[in-house]
Design an enzyme around this catalytic site. Structure first.
Site, PDB file in Angstrom:
ATOM      1  N   HIS A 122       0.845  -1.200   0.000  1.00  0.00           N
ATOM      2  CA  HIS A 122       0.000   0.000   0.000  1.00  0.00           C
ATOM      3  C   HIS A 122       0.885   1.255   0.000  1.00  0.00           C
ATOM      4  CE1 HIS A 122      -3.109   2.823   1.088  1.00  0.00           C
ATOM      5  NE2 HIS A 122      -3.973   1.908   1.513  1.00  0.00           N
ATOM      6  N   GLU A 165      -0.792   1.134  -5.375  1.00  0.00           N
ATOM      7  CA  GLU A 165      -0.688  -0.074  -4.561  1.00  0.00           C
ATOM      8  C   GLU A 165      -0.689  -1.301  -5.455  1.00  0.00           C
ATOM      9  OE1 GLU A 165      -3.841   0.108  -1.596  1.00  0.00           O
ATOM     10  OE2 GLU A 165      -3.991   2.264  -1.999  1.00  0.00           O
TER      11      GLU A 165
END
Length: 298
Positions: free
Chosen positions: A158, A266
């Site tokens: 992320h 991400e």
């Protein structure tokens, strides 16, 4: 921790320390600086020695562990997105204390590290993080099915990438791909035309999209910081692009006006891109990030 000859860079290549108020392993060499949180195994900082700016964004309003850390590269595992019931969003990996298993100083001056949770959070699954810190960042999340039944996971690296002004950046590598929009409940696939920009006329000023069937090569072009970030992924067929925009960012107590200075790209296995792990098998989700400095501004 491995025995590395106490000469040259190896004397101080990896040490325990504090970064932004959080206990970390600190990597310092002639080639790069990095910090990895002991809670969550989360890369909080990486900056090549010749880079003019930090590559990752860490919120100055970030809470301290055991609360989730806003910024860097949280490890979303073994699920991406909201947990059911009282389960935490984005999984269990980032809620655990991690251990540094081993590290080495490679011949090119890069530092390779292996980390894993002190206690594996899911019976039958083992998760290991591999980092290689140098002029280029390499990061891999390795999942092993150690049980005797098939298991499925979703996951993401992320990454919060630091940008000069998110309203001015563009992302190449998504043209022609379909995406699902969280703001629409992932209800229907949309089609990307051209580079990604925050001012997309369909829903300007914010983005929370899962791009599907992606090719794994992306370029984040940042005219304000006069650089591009080249991102290459493997073990993934989806990319999440997220920035909450002004209204959403100011509604989050650990983002505020900081929304303008990051873009999350991400590399993921998310929504329809699920990983099926048979007993005894291993899956690796990885990214490689390289800074390409330029002289253009605008």
């Amino acid at each position: 921790m491995s025995a590395v000859p106490a000469t040259g860079d190896a004397v101080t290549a990896v040490r325990e320390g504090v970064h932004a108020g959080t206990a970390c392993w600190i990597v310092d060499t002639a080639h790069a600086h990095a910090a990895i949180a002991m809670h969550g195994g989360q890369l909080l900082a990486w900056r090549p020695a010749d880079a003019a700016h930090d590559v990752l964004w860490l919120s100055p309003l970030a809470k301290r562990p055991p609360a989730p850390l806003r910024g860097g590269v949280p490890l979303c595992w073994p699920w991406f997105g909201s947990g059911e019931g009282d389960l935490p969003a984005h999984g269990l990996a980032r809620t655990r204390a991690w251990a540094l298993d081993d590290w080495r100083l490679d011949d090119d001056g890069s530092v390779a590290l292996i980390l894993r949770p002190e206690t594996q959070p899911v019976p039958g699954l083992e998760v290991i993080e591999h980092l290689r810190i140098g002029g280029v960042l390499e990061q891999t999340l390795e999942t092993r099915n150690t049980g005797d039944v098939p298991l499925a996971i979703t996951q993401a690296l992320h990454s919060y990438f630091h940008v000069g002004d998110v309203a001015q950046v563009e992302v190449d590598g998504l043209d022609g791909h379909d995406y699902l929009d969280k703001y629409e409940g992932y209800a229907a696939a949309r089609h990307q035309r051209g580079a990604w920009r925050l001012d997309d006329p369909r829903d300007p000023g914010r983005s929370d999209r899962v791009y599907l069937g992606t090719g794994g090569r992306y370029l984040l072009r940042d005219p304000v910081l006069a650089r591009s970030l080249a991102i290459t992924s493997a073990g993934s067929h989806s990319l999440v692009v997220w920035n909450p925009g002004a209204t959403g960012g100011r509604a989050m107590d650990d983002v505020g006006d900081g929304w303008r200075h990051y873009l999350c790209l991400e590399v993921a296995n998310a929504v329809t891109d699920r990983v099926q792990l048979a007993p005894g098998t291993t899956h690796r989700l990885s990214q490689r990030v390289e800074v390409q400095e330029s002289h253009a501004t605008g």
